[in-house]
Design an enzyme around this catalytic site. Sequence first.
Site, PDB file in Angstrom:
ATOM      1  N   ARG A  11       0.806  -1.177  -0.110  1.00  0.00           N
ATOM      2  CA  ARG A  11       0.087   0.132   0.104  1.00  0.00           C
ATOM      3  C   ARG A  11       1.067   1.421   0.036  1.00  0.00           C
ATOM      4  O   ARG A  11       2.091   1.322   0.512  1.00  0.00           O
ATOM      5  CB  ARG A  11      -0.877  -0.121   1.334  1.00  0.00           C
ATOM      6  CG  ARG A  11      -1.758   1.126   1.542  1.00  0.00           C
ATOM      7  CD  ARG A  11      -2.958   1.096   0.521  1.00  0.00           C
ATOM      8  NE  ARG A  11      -3.920   1.850   1.197  1.00  0.00           N
ATOM      9  CZ  ARG A  11      -5.184   2.219   0.222  1.00  0.00           C
ATOM     10  NH1 ARG A  11      -5.093   1.904  -0.858  1.00  0.00           N
ATOM     11  NH2 ARG A  11      -6.263   2.814   0.611  1.00  0.00           N
ATOM     12  N   THR A  28      -9.572   0.508  -9.554  1.00  0.00           N
ATOM     13  CA  THR A  28      -8.676  -0.521  -8.812  1.00  0.00           C
ATOM     14  C   THR A  28      -8.838  -1.866  -9.711  1.00  0.00           C
ATOM     15  O   THR A  28      -9.859  -1.724 -10.633  1.00  0.00           O
ATOM     16  CB  THR A  28      -9.430  -0.769  -7.475  1.00  0.00           C
ATOM     17  OG1 THR A  28      -9.183   0.290  -6.624  1.00  0.00           O
ATOM     18  CG2 THR A  28      -8.548  -2.020  -6.846  1.00  0.00           C
TER      19      THR A  28
END
Length: 566
Positions: free
Chosen positions: A102, A375
């Site tokens: 992340r 995404t």
Amino acid sequence: MRTLFLLLVIVFASCKNDRKISEVKKPKLGVVVDSAMVVSARAEASRIGLNIMKEKGGNAFDAMIATEFALAVVFPYAGNLGGGGFMVYRTQYGEVGALDYREKAPMAATKDMYLDDNGNFISNKSKTGSLAVGVPGTVAGMFAVHERHGSLPMEEIIAPVIKLAAEGYYLTAAQAKRYNKYAPIFEEVNDSKSIYSNEWKENDLFVNTALAETFKRIAVNGRQEFYQGKTADILVNFLSSKKGIITKKDLSNYEAVWREPVIFNYKDLKIISMAPPSSGGICLAQILNAVEEFPIAAYGHNQPRSMQVIIEASRRAYADRSHFLGDPDFVEIPVDSLISPNYLKGRMQEFSFDQATTSTAISNGTPFGQESTETTHYSIVDSFGNAIAATTTLNAAFGSKVYSNELGFFFNNEMDDFSAKPGEPNMFGLIGGEANAIEPQKRMLSSMTPTIVEKNGEFWMSVGSPGGSQIITSVMQTILNVYEYDMTMQDAVNAPRFHHQWLPDEVMVENYGFDEDVLKTLTSKGYQINYNDAPVIGKVDAILRKPNGSLEGGADHRGDDTAVGF
Ligand code: DON
């Protein structure tokens, strides 16, 4: 009065037409193969991943790296070098794990960086332009996977990706349309033209030489090329010239982190999903644990009672998400308590089939032991029996829209996933609190839910989705569709989905496939149905292992997604 009545009739009639209620007529069974499979958002990326296994003898982890990098070339909408993601795996020996690559807030980030002098949230600042960019994690993530689980040399894995970027790929109709639509925004944000500026049509060949060069340098110099080498220099100079705050120190400090996945049972399934800083695994566990108490198979698929149970479980899970969840390196999260069946039973105590709970009546619970829009997801199984589920993102479509002509890629706008100000929704309408406030070097809370499911101690399903806050509910419904409603993998992916996230207090439903009477029943019980704002809920890619050992792909018809295998 009469005019008002007529107006209402017209509005109602036009809404009805918009709804296009009809059954989804799609193949019942997805692609079925004997031993290995890749399902991703683009055929080229799926094929490159598959060839790494089929022709080079690589494993699912090698295939993952190739697929992830290929998506950065052919699916720049979400595939990336300038973003980050999460991966959950199960090896052929039954070991499970999770990787967090992340993005992180830059060291110069501050809690109030998106507020004006009066403390008002300047929403666009966390979404568009270089201040929205978090420190990218994808390259670190792929090298971490390679170091621990890879079997082929990195150069060999990256070679077909370089070729793809250098020689080009053919645009689908949806892709050409999307590039044309966004090109003026890219020009405005970047103050320059780019390869996206041409007028693109279906089947045009799209070449990205700059990206091919970036990949060549990474193949030769390894991970450090991106975080300390020439690419790092270009990246920092470019973002600084656009008033960005990412420094070389931010890059050299970045590390991907192996995390313990969230593991829980749903009946005889063992579910292995992403841990914080994603909320995915915890929310999925909360919803499924609460649902487990009810005979939802007997209630029927997308019927009032089954929908009510799922909606109410989701409402409560998202309320907890908002209060408790953030980066585990910064905040203490009572994970075990939050997913304990006792706590969740208590949370559902107020629920009644007669009437919707209101979201104002639900805030976060008090778990025992509390002391303490883009995404992309892909699933891979190899012939050795290793399985991975990976979800990667730039956050919004093309992220911050900041694009480096020299590097050939877009930068994320993941900073919008932080809660910029308590009570202010982010782009997915999610409201966060202190646990997800901005701090230097902190990871922003995510909803990405790459998930592996075991049945009878063996691999059963790999599943995940894009869709921001809708990711969790999409993954949950896909698992239930197969397990409770006996659907094939492809049918489970195709089936129309709905979503509730506590706030706003409404049930989003896809614009097709729901029975009008079911929605009327829900409305009569106090549920606010919204079928206008979610033409698509999630875009699930999944693989199911059938009882005879074959693999069935579920590639979402909502996109250009493709399953390939052998
Ligand atoms: O991490 C998250 O939850 C978001 N950044 C994901 C964004 C997303 O799925 C957008 N896709 N439609």
